[in-house]
Every structure is written in C-alpha cells, then in structure tokens.
Design a protein around this motif. Structure first.
Motif, short mmCIF file in Angstrom:
data_model
loop_
_atom_site.label_atom_id
_atom_site.label_comp_id
_atom_site.label_asym_id
_atom_site.label_seq_id
_atom_site.Cartn_x
_atom_site.Cartn_y
_atom_site.Cartn_z
N HIS A 61 23.78 -17.25 -13.73
CA HIS A 61 22.41 -17.05 -14.21
C HIS A 61 22.13 -17.92 -15.42
N SER A 62 20.87 -18.26 -15.58
CA SER A 62 20.40 -18.90 -16.80
C SER A 62 20.14 -17.80 -17.82
N VAL A 63 20.20 -18.12 -19.09
CA VAL A 63 19.91 -17.14 -20.13
C VAL A 63 18.50 -16.59 -19.97
N LEU A 64 17.59 -17.37 -19.39
CA LEU A 64 16.21 -16.92 -19.23
C LEU A 64 16.06 -15.78 -18.25
N ARG A 65 17.04 -15.57 -17.39
CA ARG A 65 16.98 -14.48 -16.43
C ARG A 65 17.61 -13.22 -16.99
N VAL A 66 18.25 -13.33 -18.13
CA VAL A 66 18.94 -12.21 -18.73
C VAL A 66 18.26 -11.93 -20.05
N GLU A 67 17.64 -10.77 -20.16
CA GLU A 67 16.80 -10.53 -21.33
C GLU A 67 17.33 -9.45 -22.26
N ALA A 68 18.52 -8.94 -22.05
CA ALA A 68 19.05 -7.85 -22.87
C ALA A 68 19.52 -8.37 -24.22
N LYS A 69 18.71 -8.16 -25.24
CA LYS A 69 19.04 -8.58 -26.59
C LYS A 69 20.37 -7.96 -27.01
N VAL B 173 29.97 -15.20 -21.00
CA VAL B 173 30.83 -16.37 -21.10
C VAL B 173 30.12 -17.52 -20.39
N LEU B 174 29.97 -18.62 -21.09
CA LEU B 174 29.29 -19.78 -20.54
C LEU B 174 30.15 -20.42 -19.45
N GLY C 181 21.66 -29.87 -16.26
CA GLY C 181 20.34 -30.38 -16.64
C GLY C 181 20.42 -31.86 -16.99
N PRO C 182 19.35 -32.36 -17.59
CA PRO C 182 19.34 -33.77 -17.98
C PRO C 182 20.49 -34.07 -18.95
N ALA C 183 21.07 -35.25 -18.81
CA ALA C 183 22.24 -35.63 -19.62
C ALA C 183 21.99 -35.49 -21.12
N VAL C 184 20.80 -35.82 -21.57
CA VAL C 184 20.47 -35.73 -23.00
C VAL C 184 20.58 -34.29 -23.49
N LEU C 185 20.07 -33.34 -22.71
CA LEU C 185 20.14 -31.93 -23.12
C LEU C 185 21.57 -31.41 -23.05
N ARG D 50 24.38 -21.84 -17.99
CA ARG D 50 24.72 -21.03 -16.80
C ARG D 50 25.85 -20.08 -17.14
N PHE D 51 25.61 -18.81 -16.80
CA PHE D 51 26.58 -17.74 -17.10
C PHE D 51 27.10 -17.13 -15.82
#
Length: 80
Positions: free
Chosen positions: A9-17, A22-23, A28-32, A79-80
């Motif tokens: 999952h992306s962090v954006l799909r997981v919203e539990a503060k 574990v990463l 994504g783009p090489a720069v990011l 991605r997690f």
C-alpha cells in the motif's frame, strides 16, 4: 478478483495516525525516489504516520529518529 495476501500500500491509502509500517519499496520518478532515499526512506525502515497538514499540505512522517514532511506526490511513492 483475487487479492494478494500481503498487498503493498501507499501511505495515502493508510490513514491511521500513529500507525507504523515497514517500508517495502519506493516507486516513482527517479528524482523523487532519489530524494526520498537521501532523506532516510530506505527499504526495511519503520515509518510512522504522524499526520497530514490539511488543504493539500505535506504528510508528517517519522523515520530514523526524525520527523519529515513530504509532499503528497512523494508520499505516493512509498510502498508498505
């Protein structure tokens, strides 16, 4: 449709503060990807979601003993 046992999952799909993950990878783009590596986001590191600033603001993540603010476009690469 068959779902994988351990979906990534992306962090954006997981919203539990306050939740921690574990990463697994950075995609994504090489720069990011390079920027995220440089500030400490490495596969195997534990990342904790501290919150998100409203109105399109950054995500606040805790990684390697530091609080890091990342743009939404950068957070989507994790991605997690």
């Amino acid at each position: 449709m068959h779902q994988p046992k351990n979906p990534v999952h992306s962090v954006l799909r997981v919203e539990a503060k306050g939740s921690a993950w574990v990463l697994k990878s950075i995609e994504g783009p090489a720069v990011l990807v390079e920027r995220l590596y440089e500030i400490g986001f490495l596969p195997g590191e534990t990342i904790t979601l501290l919150g998100k600033i409203p109105f399109g603001g950054p995500w606040l993540l805790f990684v390697r003993g530091a609080t890091v603010a990342v743009r939404e476009s950068e957070a989507q690469c994790l991605r997690f």
